[in-house]
Design a protein around this motif. Structure first.
Motif, short mmCIF file in Angstrom:
data_model
loop_
_atom_site.label_atom_id
_atom_site.label_comp_id
_atom_site.label_asym_id
_atom_site.label_seq_id
_atom_site.Cartn_x
_atom_site.Cartn_y
_atom_site.Cartn_z
N ARG A 37 -29.04 3.02 8.63
CA ARG A 37 -30.22 3.57 7.95
C ARG A 37 -29.97 3.68 6.44
NH1 ARG A 37 -30.84 7.89 11.02
NH2 ARG A 37 -32.11 6.74 12.53
N ASN A 38 -28.72 3.87 6.05
CA ASN A 38 -28.39 3.99 4.63
C ASN A 38 -28.67 2.70 3.86
OD1 ASN A 38 -27.38 6.62 4.99
ND2 ASN A 38 -25.37 5.84 5.59
N TYR A 39 -28.76 1.57 4.57
CA TYR A 39 -28.92 0.28 3.91
C TYR A 39 -30.37 -0.21 3.95
CZ TYR A 39 -23.97 0.59 5.08
OH TYR A 39 -22.68 1.02 5.25
N ARG A 40 -31.30 0.63 4.43
CA ARG A 40 -32.72 0.28 4.49
C ARG A 40 -32.90 -1.06 5.21
NH1 ARG A 40 -31.07 1.13 -0.31
NH2 ARG A 40 -31.57 -0.97 -1.03
N ILE A 41 -32.39 -1.12 6.40
CA ILE A 41 -32.26 -2.40 7.10
C ILE A 41 -33.15 -2.43 8.34
CG2 ILE A 41 -30.36 -1.84 8.69
CD1 ILE A 41 -28.99 -4.42 7.53
N ASN A 42 -33.56 -3.64 8.74
CA ASN A 42 -34.41 -3.84 9.91
C ASN A 42 -33.60 -4.49 11.04
OD1 ASN A 42 -36.93 -3.16 8.45
ND2 ASN A 42 -36.47 -5.05 7.35
N GLU A 43 -34.01 -4.24 12.27
CA GLU A 43 -33.37 -4.87 13.42
C GLU A 43 -34.24 -6.00 13.94
OE1 GLU A 43 -31.31 -3.93 17.76
OE2 GLU A 43 -32.31 -2.31 16.67
N THR B 238 -25.58 0.55 31.49
CA THR B 238 -26.54 1.56 31.02
C THR B 238 -27.89 0.93 30.65
OG1 THR B 238 -25.67 1.30 28.77
CG2 THR B 238 -24.74 3.07 30.12
N GLY B 239 -27.93 -0.40 30.60
CA GLY B 239 -29.15 -1.09 30.21
C GLY B 239 -29.24 -1.36 28.73
N LEU B 240 -28.26 -0.91 27.94
CA LEU B 240 -28.29 -1.08 26.50
C LEU B 240 -27.68 -2.42 26.09
CD1 LEU B 240 -27.15 2.52 25.48
CD2 LEU B 240 -29.45 1.56 25.25
N PRO B 241 -28.30 -3.12 25.13
CA PRO B 241 -27.75 -4.39 24.66
C PRO B 241 -26.51 -4.17 23.81
CG PRO B 241 -29.66 -3.80 23.35
CD PRO B 241 -29.57 -2.78 24.45
N LEU B 242 -25.57 -5.13 23.87
CA LEU B 242 -24.33 -5.03 23.12
C LEU B 242 -24.40 -5.75 21.78
CD1 LEU B 242 -21.78 -5.68 26.02
CD2 LEU B 242 -22.68 -3.48 25.22
N ASP B 243 -25.26 -6.77 21.69
CA ASP B 243 -25.32 -7.65 20.53
C ASP B 243 -26.58 -7.36 19.71
OD1 ASP B 243 -23.02 -9.09 21.52
OD2 ASP B 243 -24.38 -10.05 22.95
N HIS B 244 -26.45 -7.43 18.39
CA HIS B 244 -27.59 -7.13 17.51
C HIS B 244 -27.53 -7.98 16.25
CE1 HIS B 244 -28.39 -3.34 19.76
NE2 HIS B 244 -27.06 -3.26 19.81
N ILE B 245 -28.72 -8.17 15.65
CA ILE B 245 -28.84 -8.74 14.31
C ILE B 245 -29.68 -7.78 13.49
CG2 ILE B 245 -29.67 -10.65 12.88
CD1 ILE B 245 -29.38 -12.50 15.26
N PHE B 246 -29.16 -7.37 12.34
CA PHE B 246 -29.88 -6.52 11.40
C PHE B 246 -30.01 -7.29 10.08
CE2 PHE B 246 -27.54 -3.78 14.30
CZ PHE B 246 -28.51 -2.89 14.73
N TYR B 247 -31.12 -7.07 9.36
CA TYR B 247 -31.34 -7.85 8.14
C TYR B 247 -32.14 -7.04 7.11
CZ TYR B 247 -36.20 -8.52 9.60
OH TYR B 247 -37.51 -8.30 9.96
N ARG B 248 -32.08 -7.50 5.88
CA ARG B 248 -32.84 -6.92 4.77
C ARG B 248 -33.06 -7.98 3.71
NH1 ARG B 248 -29.76 -2.68 1.19
NH2 ARG B 248 -29.23 -4.57 0.01
N GLY B 249 -34.19 -7.90 3.01
CA GLY B 249 -34.43 -8.76 1.86
C GLY B 249 -34.82 -10.18 2.21
N MET B 250 -35.20 -10.44 3.47
CA MET B 250 -35.66 -11.75 3.92
C MET B 250 -36.83 -11.53 4.87
SD MET B 250 -31.96 -13.60 4.65
CE MET B 250 -31.39 -12.29 5.77
N THR B 251 -37.63 -12.57 5.05
CA THR B 251 -38.74 -12.51 5.99
C THR B 251 -38.33 -13.19 7.29
OG1 THR B 251 -40.38 -12.56 4.21
CG2 THR B 251 -41.14 -13.15 6.42
N LEU B 252 -38.44 -12.46 8.39
CA LEU B 252 -38.07 -13.00 9.70
C LEU B 252 -39.24 -13.81 10.25
CD1 LEU B 252 -36.05 -13.02 12.11
CD2 LEU B 252 -37.21 -10.95 12.93
N GLU B 253 -38.97 -15.06 10.66
CA GLU B 253 -40.04 -15.94 11.12
C GLU B 253 -39.96 -16.27 12.61
OE1 GLU B 253 -40.99 -19.44 8.91
OE2 GLU B 253 -42.27 -18.19 7.62
N ALA B 254 -38.76 -16.38 13.18
CA ALA B 254 -38.64 -16.77 14.60
C ALA B 254 -37.34 -16.22 15.17
CB ALA B 254 -38.68 -18.28 14.74
N THR B 255 -37.37 -15.90 16.47
CA THR B 255 -36.18 -15.39 17.16
C THR B 255 -36.14 -15.95 18.58
OG1 THR B 255 -37.25 -13.44 18.13
CG2 THR B 255 -36.35 -13.21 15.90
N SER B 256 -34.94 -15.99 19.15
CA SER B 256 -34.79 -16.34 20.56
C SER B 256 -33.41 -15.94 21.04
CB SER B 256 -35.02 -17.84 20.81
OG SER B 256 -34.04 -18.61 20.14
N THR B 257 -33.29 -15.72 22.35
CA THR B 257 -32.00 -15.46 22.99
C THR B 257 -31.92 -16.34 24.23
OG1 THR B 257 -32.99 -13.56 24.15
CG2 THR B 257 -31.72 -13.09 22.16
#
Length: 282
Positions: A225-231, A244-263
């Motif tokens: 949260r200190n880095y003003r970042i998006n998930e 527990t149902g919680l994901p282990l892997d993540h991508i966080f980003y800032r200063g760019m526009t996210l256009e597409a994602t997939s897993t």
């Protein structure tokens, strides 16, 4: 007398276990970073420096792959990695082992790479590894020791030149796993605090965060949260999950526009890859 021999036996078993552990695993006192570019392989202490960096992105687009590759234990890993990475400019890998087969693949590819050696098993280094179409301006190794296993988990801090004049900071992280609380977990995340807070440009923080509990997720989100970042959100979401149902892997980003994602689902590792496509600001 019986108790004496039981103690002797226990100490002997412990000594054999420690000796066997030390025979298999080697841990450096100072973090090392290995850079592979074509036939050239260089290992340096702590940081790699590049005085003539080129822009990483492709005409303002940055396509990223993030994947825990399970030490290349699956026979089809390298063929699938080749396919998944062909339209990427940056690939962040966790649990990458720099064995002969992987080194040969790297040297025959068009990638440049930086790997942090968390430890060596039978003299083969294992840790996080960045593949990039353009080498970073600087890349630095970071280690955090697992308190139970006494084997480090690794992080790689890298700065990449961008075509819009900005600098991307990319943090590739494999978080500590076996801890009683969250102290060591938070320490690893906080170890990058100074360089991340002072950076005003784009950020990419990604990897295997071993975020298997609500308390770990809370620590992770509070630090970031200190880095003003998006998930990055994935739909559908095929990321590896703990019981527990919680994901282990993540991508966080800032200063760019996210256009597409997939897993996409894969049997080439025990984790599924994460893909994200970004557009830089002009």
């Amino acid at each position: 007398m019986k108790l004496k021999w039981l103690l002797v036996g226990a100490l002997a078993a412990l000594g054999m276990a420690v000796g066997g552990f030390q025979a298999v695993f080697t841990v450096s006192d100072t973090p090392e970073i290995t850079t592979v570019r074509g036939a050239q392989v260089d290992t340096e202490l702590k940081c790699y420096h590049n005085p003539t960096p080129e822009a990483l992105d492709d005409a303002g687009r940055l396509n990223v792959l993030v994947w825990n590759i399970y030490k290349q234990n699956k026979d089809n890993l390298l063929s699938e990695l080749t396919e998944r990475s062909q339209d990427r400019q940056l690939v962040l890998l966790q649990e990458a082992s720099l064995d002969d087969q992987f080194l040969d693949w790297l040297q025959r590819s068009e990638w440049g790479s930086n790997q942090v050696s968390a430890f060596k098993a039978f003299d083969v280094s294992s840790g996080v590894l960045n593949l990039s179409r353009a080498m970073p301006k600087v890349a630095c190794a970071n280690l955090q020791v697992e308190p139970w296993l006494q084997l480090p988990k690794s992080g790689l801090y890298a700065e990449y030149k961008l075509s819009n004049g900005q600098t991307l900071i990319a943090l590739n992280l494999h978080s500590v796993n076996f801890t009683l609380g969250t102290q060591e977990y938070k320490q690893q995340l906080d170890s990058f605090k100074q360089v991340l807070e002072s950076h005003s440009g784009p950020l990419l923080i990604a990897g295997d965060f071993n975020s298997w509990s609500e308390s770990r997720m809370e620590v992770l989100k509070n630090v970031l949260r200190n880095y003003r970042i998006n998930e990055v959100k994935f739909t559908p979401d095929h990321r590896k999950r703990f019981v527990t149902g919680l994901p282990l892997d993540h991508i966080f980003y800032r200063g760019m526009t996210l256009e597409a994602t997939s897993t996409p689902e894969s049997d080439a590792s025990d984790h599924n890859p994460m893909l994200a496509e970004f557009v830089l600001s002009q």
